[in-house]
Write an enzyme that holds these catalytic residues in place. Structure first.
Site, short mmCIF file in Angstrom:
data_model
loop_
_atom_site.label_atom_id
_atom_site.label_comp_id
_atom_site.label_asym_id
_atom_site.label_seq_id
_atom_site.Cartn_x
_atom_site.Cartn_y
_atom_site.Cartn_z
N ASP A 63 0.85 -1.20 0.00
CA ASP A 63 0.00 0.00 0.00
C ASP A 63 0.89 1.25 0.00
OD1 ASP A 63 -3.21 0.56 0.97
OD2 ASP A 63 -1.78 2.23 1.09
N ILE A 64 0.51 2.23 -0.80
CA ILE A 64 1.32 3.44 -0.97
C ILE A 64 1.22 4.38 0.24
CG2 ILE A 64 -0.35 4.99 -2.10
CD1 ILE A 64 1.85 5.48 -4.25
N ASN A 109 -13.25 -3.08 2.05
CA ASN A 109 -14.33 -2.09 2.01
C ASN A 109 -15.11 -2.19 0.69
OD1 ASN A 109 -13.36 -1.03 4.45
ND2 ASN A 109 -11.96 0.36 3.40
N HIS A 138 -16.37 3.26 3.04
CA HIS A 138 -14.98 3.75 2.92
C HIS A 138 -14.20 3.15 1.76
CE1 HIS A 138 -15.10 6.11 6.62
NE2 HIS A 138 -15.80 5.10 7.13
N GLN A 139 -14.90 2.62 0.73
CA GLN A 139 -14.15 2.17 -0.44
C GLN A 139 -13.75 3.41 -1.24
OE1 GLN A 139 -16.19 -0.59 -3.09
NE2 GLN A 139 -14.29 -1.08 -4.19
N HIS A 174 -10.39 -4.87 -3.30
CA HIS A 174 -9.07 -5.12 -2.72
C HIS A 174 -9.19 -5.49 -1.26
CE1 HIS A 174 -10.03 -0.83 -2.56
NE2 HIS A 174 -9.44 -0.82 -1.37
N HIS A 199 -7.09 -5.47 2.31
CA HIS A 199 -5.94 -4.92 3.03
C HIS A 199 -5.44 -5.97 4.04
CE1 HIS A 199 -6.87 -0.50 2.26
NE2 HIS A 199 -8.06 -1.02 2.02
P1 AMP Z 1 -9.93 1.70 0.29
O1 AMP Z 1 -10.32 2.83 1.19
O2 AMP Z 1 -10.23 0.36 0.94
O3 AMP Z 1 -10.52 1.81 -1.11
O4 AMP Z 1 -8.36 1.75 0.19
C1 AMP Z 1 -7.64 2.10 -0.95
C2 AMP Z 1 -6.18 1.88 -0.64
O5 AMP Z 1 -5.44 1.95 -1.84
C3 AMP Z 1 -5.58 2.92 0.34
O6 AMP Z 1 -5.02 2.25 1.46
C4 AMP Z 1 -4.51 3.60 -0.50
O7 AMP Z 1 -3.38 3.97 0.24
C5 AMP Z 1 -4.19 2.54 -1.54
N1 AMP Z 1 -3.64 3.05 -2.79
C6 AMP Z 1 -4.15 4.03 -3.56
N2 AMP Z 1 -3.38 4.21 -4.65
C7 AMP Z 1 -2.36 3.32 -4.57
C8 AMP Z 1 -1.22 3.02 -5.39
N3 AMP Z 1 -0.98 3.67 -6.54
N4 AMP Z 1 -0.39 2.04 -4.97
C9 AMP Z 1 -0.62 1.39 -3.82
N5 AMP Z 1 -1.67 1.61 -3.01
C10 AMP Z 1 -2.53 2.57 -3.38
#
Ligand code: AMP
Ligand code: ZN
Length: 135
Positions: A30-31, A82, A88-89, A95, A97
């Site tokens: 995760d970034i 999510n 909170h998606q 995906h 986590h």
């Molecule tokens: P969600 O709130 O469950 O949709 O989480 C989206 C997740 O994607 C967050 O934890 C972000 O930090 C992660 N994210 C968004 N863009 C990237 C990216 N380019 N590379 C890795 N993780 C990402």
């Protein structure tokens, strides 16, 4: 899917810190991690939510999460998934986590607000009825 961030990651149009893949899934760091080791597991084929995700990918994702937990040797962690804006998606490619919980201050913080419900039995009977193997 065009304009999907995670499809672009799967297709290598956007860089990612890859950790694992199978025929059906891709996993990467995760970034914006909530803790060291926070990573994401996604189906390679675009799916918006858990219930859109093919069973083959769903099976691979849980098995991959277990492998990574074992490799990292972490004992405390959360799996978060999510679905939908209110839930909170933020990225609309399903995906999962994996968020290590090394201490009280890092990792996932949960606000858990239980309240009474008089509909639990009714909902349970609807589910039992719909999922009954004799149907
Ligand atoms: P969600 O709130 O469950 O949709 O989480 C989206 C997740 O994607 C967050 O934890 C972000 O930090 C992660 N994210 C968004 N863009 C990237 C990216 N380019 N590379 C890795 N993780 C990402
Ligand atoms: Zn996608």
């Amino acid at each position: 899917m065009q304009d999907c961030l995670f499809c672009k990651i799967v297709n290598k149009e956007i860089p990612s810190e890859k950790i694992y893949e199978t025929e059906h899934i891709y996993a990467f760091m995760d970034i914006n991690p909530l803790a060291d080791g926070h990573c994401l597991f996604i189906p390679k084929k675009h799916a918006k939510t858990l219930h859109d995700t093919p069973d083959t990918a769903l099976a691979d994702i849980l098995i991959a999460i277990k492998k990574v937990v074992q490799v990292l040797d972490i004992k405390d962690y959360n799996i978060l998934q999510n679905n939908g804006i209110i839930a909170h998606q933020a990225v609309f490619h399903a995906h999962w986590h994996l968020i290590p919980k090394p201490n009280k201050n890092e990792g996932l913080s949960i606000l858990w607000n239980p309240r009474s419900s008089d509909r639990q039995e009714e909902i349970a009977s609807i589910i039992r009825e719909k999922l009954s193997p004799t149907k």
